[in-house]
Design a protein around this motif. Structure first.
Motif, PDB file in Angstrom:
ATOM      1  N   GLN A   1       0.834  -1.207   0.000  1.00 36.03           N
ATOM      2  CA  GLN A   1       0.000   0.000   0.000  1.00 36.03           C
ATOM      3  C   GLN A   1       0.865   1.252   0.000  1.00 36.03           C
ATOM      4  O   GLN A   1       0.570   2.226  -0.705  1.00 36.03           O
TER       5      GLN A   1
ATOM      6  N   ALA B   1       2.352   1.700  -3.454  1.00 40.40           N
ATOM      7  CA  ALA B   1       1.353   2.227  -4.397  1.00 40.40           C
ATOM      8  C   ALA B   1       1.119   3.715  -4.166  1.00 40.40           C
ATOM      9  O   ALA B   1       0.973   4.493  -5.125  1.00 40.40           O
ATOM     10  N   TYR B   2       1.091   4.124  -2.910  1.00 40.74           N
ATOM     11  CA  TYR B   2       0.889   5.547  -2.578  1.00 40.74           C
ATOM     12  C   TYR B   2       2.043   6.399  -3.125  1.00 40.74           C
ATOM     13  O   TYR B   2       1.827   7.469  -3.705  1.00 40.74           O
TER      14      TYR B   2
ATOM     15  N   ARG C   1       3.991   5.685  -5.652  1.00 39.99           N
ATOM     16  CA  ARG C   1       3.938   5.718  -7.111  1.00 39.99           C
ATOM     17  C   ARG C   1       2.903   6.733  -7.585  1.00 39.99           C
ATOM     18  O   ARG C   1       3.093   7.393  -8.616  1.00 39.99           O
ATOM     19  N   ASN C   2       1.797   6.852  -6.851  1.00 41.32           N
ATOM     20  CA  ASN C   2       0.778   7.869  -7.201  1.00 41.32           C
ATOM     21  C   ASN C   2       1.325   9.279  -7.081  1.00 41.32           C
ATOM     22  O   ASN C   2       0.845  10.197  -7.737  1.00 41.32           O
ATOM     23  N   LEU C   3       2.344   9.431  -6.234  1.00 33.12           N
ATOM     24  CA  LEU C   3       2.982  10.735  -6.061  1.00 33.12           C
ATOM     25  C   LEU C   3       4.124  10.951  -7.041  1.00 33.12           C
ATOM     26  O   LEU C   3       4.804  11.992  -7.024  1.00 33.12           O
ATOM     27  N   GLY C   4       4.349   9.963  -7.902  1.00 31.22           N
ATOM     28  CA  GLY C   4       5.423  10.056  -8.867  1.00 31.22           C
ATOM     29  C   GLY C   4       6.774   9.642  -8.322  1.00 31.22           C
ATOM     30  O   GLY C   4       7.801   9.984  -8.905  1.00 31.22           O
TER      31      GLY C   4
ATOM     32  N   ASP D   1       9.340   6.601  -7.272  1.00 30.48           N
ATOM     33  CA  ASP D   1       9.625   5.172  -7.447  1.00 30.48           C
ATOM     34  C   ASP D   1      10.146   4.612  -6.128  1.00 30.48           C
ATOM     35  O   ASP D   1      11.255   4.941  -5.706  1.00 30.48           O
TER      36      ASP D   1
END
Length: 223
Positions: free
Chosen positions: A207, A210-211, A213-216, A218
């Motif tokens: 989780q 994924a959070y 990655r949503n913020l750009g 890696d």
């Protein structure tokens, strides 16, 4: 003329005395509890043999009747399969610690003979537990003889490092790290709980990744 050395040793020293391992469920439960928890405790030491209901021949003589302790611990002998414990084949090392669990069939004379056997052949610690009365008796070798221990509550085994607690009814045994001896169901529950916690931790990591990655970001390239 038959030469003694040429006789099959399996005929001279049978691997079974024809007696059952346990007479009832309580006796069996305690034998398994003690034996398996000691196996776990010393799992990383290849030079400690732990056996249950294994015939022990202390000397190479048919005149001496062997005995099969409910549980015995031998320091200095490798783990592995044994059909019996023939001491002369084991660097002449006797079991240092022996446990007996009383059953309905055990009488006073039999237990006196066992105590004499363990005293004679070098046992260092002997523990006798009655699961019906919750009575724990112990003997410790001092001055070359097994002497009775008169205080067993909170007694710590010199060899094993385990502690016996007798003041609250049924015997409770603790490992050196303070953890209680657990039965197979409790061990399985603990393993399942550990697996569940591990799965939950993996989910939290996924989780978080994924959070990020949503913020750009890696997550694999974080310092």
């Amino acid at each position: 003329m038959t030469i003694f050395e040429q006789i099959d040793p399996d005929l001279l020293y049978p691997d079974s005395d024809g007696k059952p391992m346990a007479d009832n469920t309580e006796q069996y439960r305690w034998i398994v509890l003690i034996k398996e928890n000691l196996e776990i405790l010393f799992a990383n030491n290849d030079k400690i043999l732990i056996a249950g209901d294994l015939l022990w021949y202390p000397v190479r003589s048919r005149l001496i009747t062997p005995t099969a302790p409910d549980v015995m611990v031998i320091f200095g002998r490798s783990k592995g399969k044994r059909r019996s414990y023939r001491q002369w084949q084991e660097d002449n090392i006797p079991p240092q610690v022996v446990f007996e669990i009383l059953s309905y069939s055990n009488d006073t004379k039999e237990m006196e003979r066992k105590l004499e056997f363990y005293d004679t052949y070098g046992v260092e610690e002997y523990y006798l537990y009655d699961p019906e009365s919750f009575q724990l008796d112990g003997w410790l070798r001092q001055n070359n003889h097994l002497n009775k221990l008169w205080q067993m509550d909170d007694w710590v085994s010199p060899r094993l490092g385990i502690k016996f607690q007798t003041g609250l009814g049924e015997l409770v045994i603790y490992r050196p790290d303070g953890q209680r001896f657990l039965n197979s169901l409790e061990l399985n529950q603990r393993a399942e709980q550990a697996e569940l916690l591990l799965q939950q931790e993996r989910q939290r990591v996924q989780q978080l990744a994924a959070y990020l990655r949503n913020l750009g970001i890696d997550p694999d390239n974080l310092p």
